[in-house]
Write a protein that holds these residues in place. Structure first.
Motif, mmCIF file in Angstrom:
data_model
loop_
_atom_site.group_PDB
_atom_site.id
_atom_site.type_symbol
_atom_site.label_atom_id
_atom_site.label_comp_id
_atom_site.label_asym_id
_atom_site.label_seq_id
_atom_site.Cartn_x
_atom_site.Cartn_y
_atom_site.Cartn_z
ATOM 1 N N GLN A 33 0.855 -1.191 0.000
ATOM 2 C CA GLN A 33 0.000 0.000 0.000
ATOM 3 C C GLN A 33 0.887 1.236 0.000
ATOM 4 N N PRO A 34 0.681 2.147 -0.938
ATOM 5 C CA PRO A 34 1.444 3.392 -0.895
ATOM 6 C C PRO A 34 1.245 4.096 0.449
ATOM 7 N N ALA A 35 2.334 4.674 0.957
ATOM 8 C CA ALA A 35 2.264 5.443 2.211
ATOM 9 C C ALA A 35 1.728 6.829 1.865
ATOM 10 N N LEU A 36 0.410 6.911 1.749
ATOM 11 C CA LEU A 36 -0.209 8.116 1.172
ATOM 12 C C LEU A 36 0.046 9.358 2.011
ATOM 13 N N ALA A 37 -0.042 9.209 3.335
ATOM 14 C CA ALA A 37 0.135 10.392 4.183
ATOM 15 C C ALA A 37 1.535 10.968 3.990
ATOM 16 N N ALA A 38 2.534 10.091 3.938
ATOM 17 C CA ALA A 38 3.909 10.573 3.748
ATOM 18 C C ALA A 38 4.080 11.153 2.350
ATOM 19 N N LEU A 39 3.441 10.532 1.378
ATOM 20 C CA LEU A 39 3.525 11.065 0.007
ATOM 21 C C LEU A 39 2.961 12.484 -0.058
ATOM 22 N N GLU A 40 1.901 12.725 0.724
ATOM 23 C CA GLU A 40 1.291 14.061 0.732
ATOM 24 C C GLU A 40 2.270 15.117 1.239
ATOM 25 N N GLU A 41 3.218 14.689 2.056
ATOM 26 C CA GLU A 41 4.135 15.673 2.637
ATOM 27 C C GLU A 41 5.304 16.025 1.714
ATOM 28 N N LEU A 42 5.478 15.265 0.649
ATOM 29 C CA LEU A 42 6.546 15.608 -0.300
ATOM 30 C C LEU A 42 6.108 16.820 -1.125
ATOM 31 N N PRO A 43 7.056 17.529 -1.730
ATOM 32 C CA PRO A 43 6.669 18.602 -2.654
ATOM 33 C C PRO A 43 5.728 18.030 -3.715
ATOM 34 N N ARG A 44 4.865 18.858 -4.235
ATOM 35 C CA ARG A 44 3.829 18.355 -5.135
ATOM 36 C C ARG A 44 3.919 19.043 -6.503
ATOM 37 N N PRO A 45 4.875 18.590 -7.322
ATOM 38 C CA PRO A 45 5.039 19.257 -8.626
ATOM 39 C C PRO A 45 4.000 18.779 -9.638
ATOM 40 N N ASP A 46 3.939 19.521 -10.747
ATOM 41 C CA ASP A 46 3.113 19.087 -11.874
ATOM 42 C C ASP A 46 3.799 17.911 -12.586
ATOM 43 N N PHE A 47 3.089 17.358 -13.525
ATOM 44 C CA PHE A 47 3.659 16.310 -14.381
ATOM 45 C C PHE A 47 4.966 16.856 -14.961
ATOM 46 N N PRO A 48 6.080 16.156 -14.722
ATOM 47 C CA PRO A 48 7.386 16.784 -14.935
ATOM 48 C C PRO A 48 7.874 16.813 -16.379
ATOM 49 N N LEU A 49 7.162 16.224 -17.299
ATOM 50 C CA LEU A 49 7.615 16.197 -18.688
ATOM 51 C C LEU A 49 6.508 16.711 -19.587
ATOM 52 N N ASP A 50 6.868 16.944 -20.824
ATOM 53 C CA ASP A 50 5.844 17.279 -21.816
ATOM 54 C C ASP A 50 5.190 15.974 -22.256
ATOM 55 N N PRO A 51 3.948 15.749 -21.857
ATOM 56 C CA PRO A 51 3.355 14.434 -22.164
ATOM 57 C C PRO A 51 3.274 14.168 -23.661
ATOM 58 N N ALA A 52 3.225 15.227 -24.446
ATOM 59 C CA ALA A 52 3.126 15.018 -25.903
ATOM 60 C C ALA A 52 4.388 14.377 -26.464
ATOM 61 N N ALA A 53 5.503 14.467 -25.723
ATOM 62 C CA ALA A 53 6.770 13.931 -26.231
ATOM 63 C C ALA A 53 6.961 12.456 -25.897
ATOM 64 N N LEU A 54 6.029 11.870 -25.154
ATOM 65 C CA LEU A 54 6.173 10.473 -24.729
ATOM 66 C C LEU A 54 5.319 9.592 -25.634
ATOM 67 N N VAL A 55 5.946 8.652 -26.305
ATOM 68 C CA VAL A 55 5.279 7.909 -27.374
ATOM 69 C C VAL A 55 5.479 6.415 -27.169
ATOM 70 N N ALA A 56 4.467 5.646 -27.479
ATOM 71 C CA ALA A 56 4.576 4.180 -27.401
ATOM 72 C C ALA A 56 4.281 3.547 -28.748
ATOM 73 N N ASP A 57 5.021 2.494 -29.065
ATOM 74 C CA ASP A 57 4.780 1.678 -30.261
ATOM 75 C C ASP A 57 4.597 0.237 -29.832
ATOM 76 N N ARG A 58 3.874 -0.519 -30.627
ATOM 77 C CA ARG A 58 3.843 -1.971 -30.401
ATOM 78 C C ARG A 58 4.091 -2.673 -31.723
ATOM 79 N N ALA A 59 5.020 -3.610 -31.723
ATOM 80 C CA ALA A 59 5.311 -4.383 -32.937
ATOM 81 C C ALA A 59 6.068 -5.638 -32.549
ATOM 82 N N HIS A 60 5.851 -6.698 -33.299
ATOM 83 C CA HIS A 60 6.600 -7.941 -33.124
ATOM 84 C C HIS A 60 6.622 -8.412 -31.675
#
Lengths: 682, 682
Positions: A33-60
Motif C-alpha cells: 500500500q502506498p504510504a499516502l500520508a507521507a507522500l502528501e508531505e513531499l513537494p507536489r510538482p506538476d507532471f514533470p515532462l511534456d506528455p506530448a513527447a512520450l510515445v509508445a509503439d507496439r510491434a513484433h
C-alpha cells in the motif's frame, strides 16, 4: 503525438498503460500500500515532462516507449548495478542473473526503475525482462543526432555515440508505466519508496555485526565461534548458519540436521541468551528428502534445479506450505531470519543452473517471469511468519526487483571486486534496495582492513566465512584496527537506526550515491557515498595511500578530529590504515552509544528495557538539528504508532559557544537512551 | 505422444513444422538449391530417431521442441563457438554478438544447427534468436534424472547437472525444424552442406597468403608494402585495404578517398600485374557522404549505427543499390572481394553499438531478425556482381548463421585468444562455416611463430596489420621460420584446393574437428584438427615445449620425416619452434607444388594458363589414392562442369616398393599441373 494517457494514482505518481499488460507484476504480487500520508508531505510538482513527447509503439510482440533526453541528462538506478552509476548512453537488459560480469544490466536485482537528473523517475511494472536503452539507440528521426565523425581522421570518434532518446522495451502485448515526480532526484527516490510502502526498518540488532560460520559447522562449533567474539571483545549480534544445518542441501530440506544440530531449540535459546540471533541459509529448491516435498510437488514448475522442486510460489497454497514449515521448524524456536540464496540463477561456464525461461508453472506463469520475481516472492513469504509473531526480521537475499523497498532483506553477491561492491552500494539506494559489501577473505591485512571499513558503513555489516573460515581477527597484525572498526559500527547504531527510520517514514535511503546529494556534478562519482544525512564515507581501497574526495558545497569536518575542510571541491586525503575517510557536514549531529557487545535489549521508559547512554557529537560553527528515532527495536508495533522522534538541537551562539538539547521522551513512549553527553567538534 | 510430423524433403533430410513459423528465414533468403545429385550419393538411412519421442509445446510466445538424449550423447556445432566443442550440458543462446566472452553461445556466427554423436543433426530454420538447452535443463518428468547429491557431503556435487533431454526454444508462434541423417556425424555435416547448396569453393588465389595494410595507408604505401613481400621472398596473393580507402568511414561511403587513392583503377591494375588482388574493408552502415545514401534512406531501418543508415537488405531494391555501386566502383576495376566488418553488433562496455532488436525495417522485419541475418545478407549481396562477372570472390565477414555453406566468406574476430581461435577452427566445420585465426600481433617471436603456424593451416591465411602495422618479418629472429611457414602453405595449395573442392561437391568440410574423425572419443578434443583427409594438425601454443596429440587408429607419419607413429593413442611430441606437429595417415597422399610468390594463373591444357610441377608425397606402407581437383581457379565455370578430378594412386608392392600414377587430364579439361615428382616417405 503521444498515444499515452497519464493519470495521477498517488501524489506525484502518474500511471499510463500501453496495450494489454500482463497482470503478474512485482507491485501486484507485493500488494504494497502506498504510504499516502507521507507522500502528501513531499513537494507536489506538476507532471514533470511534456506528455506530448512520450510515445509508445507496439510491434513484433514488443512494446516500446520513448522518452526524450536532454543533452546533459544522466540516468541513474536500474537496480543493483555493479559497473556504472550513470547509465546514460548504455543499454540495460534487466534480467535477473547472478553473474553480472559484463556491463549489460543483468544483475542479481535489476529494477526497471530509473531516476533522471532532470528530477523524474520511471518504473515499468512487469515481471518480464525489460530492456532500457538509455540514450544508446540512434534513431533516424532524431531531433538532435550526434555529430558524425570519421574514424580515420577524428581522434574523438566515439565507438558508442550517445543519443537524445531513451527507449524502454517490454516483451509482450503491453506495459504499465509509472512516472514519479521530483522536483529533486532524492524526492523521486523518496516517492518511489513511499509508493512501495516505505523503506524497510530493520530490528535494532540487525544493524550490529553479523558473522556466518563455515558451512559444515555443528552447534558446538557455532557456539564456540560466537563466544570467541565475546572473549575478544568484538561486537556481534547475528550468527549465520550455512548449508550444513540442513539434513540435505543443494537441493534443500529446510530441516535441522540431527547430526550437526540435534537440539535446535536449545541451541537457538542458548545463543540468544548470550546475545546472538541465528540466521539460516537456504535456497529455494526443495529436496526429495524434505517433508514438504510431497505437498509441493504438484505445485511446482516443469523443471527442477539440482533435482529439487522449483515451487510455484505465486500460488498461495505453495506460499503457505513453506511459511508453515518455516514457522514451525525455525521461527517458533527463535530463529531471527534467513539468507535466501541461489534464487537468481546462473549461466556461467562451469556453474550454470536455473529453471529455464520456458519452464511452465501451475499458475500459468513461465520461467522468465518466475525467475524475475523469485527473490521477491521468497522475501515476502519468509517475512510472513515473523509478522505473525510480531517480531521483525532482517535477512539476506540474492535476487530482487521492483517494489522491494519495504522488504527487510539485504542483497549480496558471490562476486568480490571491491570497487564494484562500493559502486553497488552507491547504486542500490536509487532503487529501493539494500546491499551488503560483505567481507569473506583478503589477500593482505591491508585489504582486510579496507574491506571491513566499507562493510561497517553499509546496510548490513557481515563477515561471511562460509567457505574460508575467516574471523575478524584472521589478520592478527590488524586485530586492533578491526576491533575498533566494528566498535565504531556499534557506536553509530543510534545514528544508523534513525537513518533507517527515515527510510521507512519518509523514503530517504539510508545509504545513497553522491548524485542524490549533488546532482549532475557527481553523476560519475562511484567510490564514496552518504550514510544518513550528515556522514560522507570515502573508503580506501587496498594499494591506495591517498584518494580524492568530492565534497559537496559548504564546510565539512573530519569525523574524528573535527578539523574543518572547505567543501564544493575535490580534496585529497592521506588516511592511515586505521582510518576510513569520514566527513561530517557543518552543523551535522551524530548521536552515538557505547560499543556494546550486541544491540541493547528493547524497552520503553520505566519498563524492563535496557537504557544506554547517548553521546551526541556536533560539528562546526553552524547550528543544527537531528531527529533521533526510537522504538522497541524488535516488533512491528512502530507500524501502529509505537515510536518516537526526539529532536536534538545544537545552537551556536554569537560567541561560538554551543548548547545542545534533546527533547524528552513522552511518558509511555519508547526510551532506549539514558544519560546524554555532548561533544562539540570543529 | 509426438505432435510433430516429419516429411522427407531431400534424401536423408526431414522437415517438421510447429505452429506458424515466420517466413523470413536463412534458408528462404538464401534461396539455395540442395545439391540433390550429391545428396543421393550419401548413405541413405531411415529416420534416425524414434519420432514418437520428439515433442513440441507452445506457450507464452515460445515454441519448445524436446529431443531425448542418451547418457553418453555429445552435441556439437551451433556455429562459431569459441569456448566449448561439446555442448552437452550447456545452454546455448544463439544470438549474433561480436563479443562472445561468456560461454553462453552468443558469437559472431551462431548457427541453430547441432550434430549429435548418435549420428543425426537438427537445424532450426529461423531468423529469431534460438536457445538450445543441450541437456542443461532438468525436467520434473525426466525419464532418467541425474542422481541428487548433497553439497555438504558429496565431493562430486555438480554445480551443473546434466539431463536426458535437449530443449529447443524458438520465440514466436512456430518453428520449422530440419533433421539430417548420418549414419556418421561426418555424413550429417555433409548432408547439411549439400542441402545448403554445397560448400564454398574459393578461387585458387584465395588460398594463398593475405596481408592487410594499416588503416590509413595510401596507394603508394600499399604498393610498397606489397613489393616488400616479393623482395623478401614471402608469398602473398591478396592485399587488404582497411577503412582509410573510403572518403568516409564509420559510417562508410564505399567510395575511394581521392587523397589516398586518387586513381583506383590504375592502382588495382598495377597490383594485379604484380600478382596481388585487392580486398576492401567495409561496414554496412551508410554515411550521409555516400552517394547511395539518398536512395537507401527510405529503404533503411528506424535506427542508425554511428549515424549511418542500416539499410533493409532484405529488400531487393536495397540489395540492388549496394550491388550496383560496388560493381561500378570496385568490381568492374578488378577488386577481388570484401571484408564485411561490424555486421554483428556489440554490447561491450566502452564499445556498444548496433541497431536494437526493436528497430523496425521497411520490410516489416525487426532488428532482432535483421541482426541475426545481416551478415548472411551482405555476403549474398556482395557475391552477386562477382557471379555476374563470372569471377569468383573470397572474402571475410564478421557475422553469419545457418545456410552459409556455399557463401565464399571466412569469419574472423576482434577477440584474440589463441586457444579460442584454434577451438573455433575445430568448431566451424560442424556448421558450414569457414574461419580464419588471423594473426595481428604477438608478445614474443615464439608467439608470432605459433600463431602463424596455425594461420597457415586454416581456410584463410592472413596477417591483419590494420592496427599494429606488423609484417610477416616483424620478428627478425624468426623471419626464416615464418618464410618457410608461408611457403609451406603455398606448397600445399593443390592439397587444400582439392579439399575445398570436396567441400563443394560432396560437402566434406576442409578443416574439421577430431570428433568428426573419431566420434565420442574425441568429444572434448579442441586443440588439433584434420586438414583435408590425411593431414592431422596439432599446433603448439606459446610457452609449450611439448604437447599431447590424440592420434586416431592406424599408423601415422611425421609430415617432414615420414617417421612412423602408431595411432589409436595419445602421444607426446617435442617439436622445435620451426615445427608445427603434422601427421599424415598411412597411405595418405599429399600433392604439392613449388612455393610460388602467388597462386599460378589459371588455364586449361594447351591454353595460356600457367602449369606448375607437382610433387606427390605418399606416406607409409599402405596403398592409397587421392582425387586431385583441377579447374580454371578463377571462374564459376566449375558449376557448369568445367572441372576435372584426376586420380592419384600409389601402390605398395609385396616387397615394399611403391609405384605412383596420376591419371591424365582429358583433352580440353583444366590442366594446372605439369611434371610430376614422387616422394615416398615412411
Amino acid at each position: 503525438m503521444s498515444n499515452l494517457t497519464w493519470s495521477e494514482t498517488a501524489p506525484g505518481v502518474w500511471t499510463a498503460t500501453v496495450g494489454e499488460p500482463e497482470d503478474f507484476t512485482p507491485l501486484s504480487l507485493l500488494k504494497a500500500q502506498p504510504a499516502l500520508a507521507a507522500l502528501e508531505e513531499l513537494p507536489r510538482p506538476d507532471f514533470p515532462l511534456d506528455p506530448a513527447a512520450l510515445v509508445a509503439d507496439r510491434a513484433h510482440g514488443r512494446t516500446v516507449v520513448r522518452f526524450p533526453l536532454d543533452d546533459e541528462e544522466a540516468i541513474f538506478g536500474l537496480g543493483l548495478q555493479f559497473l556504472k552509476v550513470n547509465h546514460r548512453g548504455r543499454t540495460r537488459t534487466l534480467r535477473v542473473n547472478s553473474d553480472p560480469i559484463q556491463d549489460t544490466g543483468e544483475t542479481h536485482a535489476p529494477v526497471p526503475f530509473y531516476v533522471s537528473s532532470r528530477g523524474y523517475g520511471v518504473l515499468v511494472n512487469t515481471a518480464r525482462i525489460v530492456t532500457i536503452c538509455c540514450g544508446s539507440t540512434l534513431r533516424k528521426d532524431a531531433r538532435r543526432p550526434p555529430p558524425i565523425k570519421d574514424r580515420n581522421t577524428d581522434a574523438d570518434w566515439p565507438a558508442t555515440p550517445t543519443s537524445d532518446v531513451l527507449e524502454i522495451v517490454v516483451p509482450g502485448g503491453g506495459a504499465e508505466l509509472l512516472l514519479f515526480a521530483g522536483p529533486a532526484m532524492l524526492d523521486v527516490v523518496r516517492r518511489y519508496n513511499l509508493f512501495c510502502g516505505g523503506g524497510a526498518l530493520p530490528p535494532r540488532w540487525g544493524l550490529g555485526f553479523w558473522h556466518r560460520v563455515p558451512t559444515t559447522f555443528d552447534a558446538d562449533q557455532a557456539l564456540a565461534e560466537a563466544r570467541e567474539f565475546r572473549e575478544r571483545d568484538f561486537p556481534c549480534d547475528v550468527i549465520g548458519l550455512e548449508p550444513g544445518w540442513h539434513t540435505a542441501s543443494y537441493p534443500t530440506s529446510y530441516e535441522w540436521s540431527p547430526q550437526r544440530f540435534p537440539r535446535p531449540a536449545e541451541f537457538v535459546a542458548e545463543m540468544r541468551a548470550e546475545g546472538f540471533r541465528i540466521n539460516l541459509w537456504e535456497n529455494p529448491y526443495v529436496s526429495p528428502r524434505a517433508r514438504i516435498h510431497g505437498s509441493l510437488e504438484p505445485l511446482s514448475g516443469s523443471h527442477t534445479v539440482w533435482g529439487g522442486l522449483a515451487p510455484d510460489y505465486s500460488l498461495p497454497a505453495a506460499q503457505e506450505i513453506l511459511a508453515a514449515q518455516h514457522e514451525e521448524d525455525h521461527i517458533a524456536i527463535g530463529v531471527s531470519g534467513y539468507k535466501l540464496d541461489e534464487c537468481d540463477g546462473s549461466e556461467l561456464t562451469g556453474c550454470s543452473w536455473m529453471f529455464p525461461a520456458h519452464a511452465q508453472f501451475p499458475s500459468g506463469h513461465d520461467g522468465e517471469q518466475m525467475r524475475q520475481v523469485y527473490g521477491l516472492l521468497l522475501q515476502q513469504i519468509t517475512e510472513g511468519p515473523f509478522r505473525k509473531h510480531n517480531r521483525r526480521t532482517y535477512g539476506l537475499v540474492r535476487a530482487s526487483t521492483a517494489g522491494a523497498s519495504a522488504l527487510p532483506y539485504v542483497l549480496y553477491s558471490d562476486l568480490y571486486d571491491h570497487r564494484q561492491f562500493v559502486r553497488a552500494l552507491c547504486n542500490a539506494g536509487f532503487s529501493g534496495l539494500l546491499w551488503t559489501p560483505e567481507i569473506r577473505a583478503a589477500g593482505s591485512a591491508e585489504e582486510w582492513v579496507r574491506r571491513m571499513q566499507v562493510v561497517c558503513f553499509s546496510p548490513l555489516a557481515m563477515l561471511n566465512a562460509w567457505a574460508n573460515a575467516t574471523k575478524p581477527w584472521s589478520f592478527p597484525e590488524v586485530e586492533g584496527i578491526i576491533r575498533d572498526c566494528l566498535r565504531l559500527r556499534m557506536r553509530l547504531l543510534p545514528y544508523f537506526y534513525s537513518a533507517f527510520a527515515r527510510y521507512h517514514f519518509d523514503g530517504t535511503p539510508p545509504f545513497r550515491a553522491m548524485a542524490l546529494e549533488m546532482g549532475l556534478e557527481a553523476a560519475e562519482t562511484d567510490d564514496q557515498w552518504m550514510a544518513g544525512d550528515s556522514l560522507l564515507v570515502a573508503p580506501m581501497f587496498a594499494g591506495q595511500t591517498s584518494r580524492e574526495v568530492v565534497l559537496p558545497p559548504g564546510d565539512w569536518h573530519d569525523f574524528d578530529t573535527g578539523e574543518r575542510c572547505e567543501g564544493g571541491r575535490t580534496v585529497r586525503v592521506f588516511p592511515g590504515l586505521d582510518q576510513i575517510p569520514l566527513f561530517v557536514r557543518a552543523g551535522g549531529i551524530i548521536p552515538m552509544m557505547p560499543a556494546l557487545p550486541h544491540a541493547p535489549r528493547a524497552g520503553a521508559c520505566g519498563e524492563a528495557g535496557e537504557q544506554v547512554p547517548l553521546t551526541v557529537r556536533h560539528y562546526g560553527n553552524v547550528s543544527g538539528s537531528f531527529r533521533l528515532y526510537d522504538d522497541d527495536g524488535e516488533t512491528y508495533d512502530y507500524e501502529r504508532g509505537e515510536y518516537v522522534w526526539r529532536l536534538i538541537e545544537v545552537t551556536v551562539a554569537a560567541d561560538g559557544s554551543r548548547q545542545g538539547a534533546l527533547a524528552p521522551a513522552p511518558d509511555g513512549s519508547p526510551c532506549s537512551y539514558g544519560e546524554v553527553t555532548w561533544e562539540f567538534l570543529g
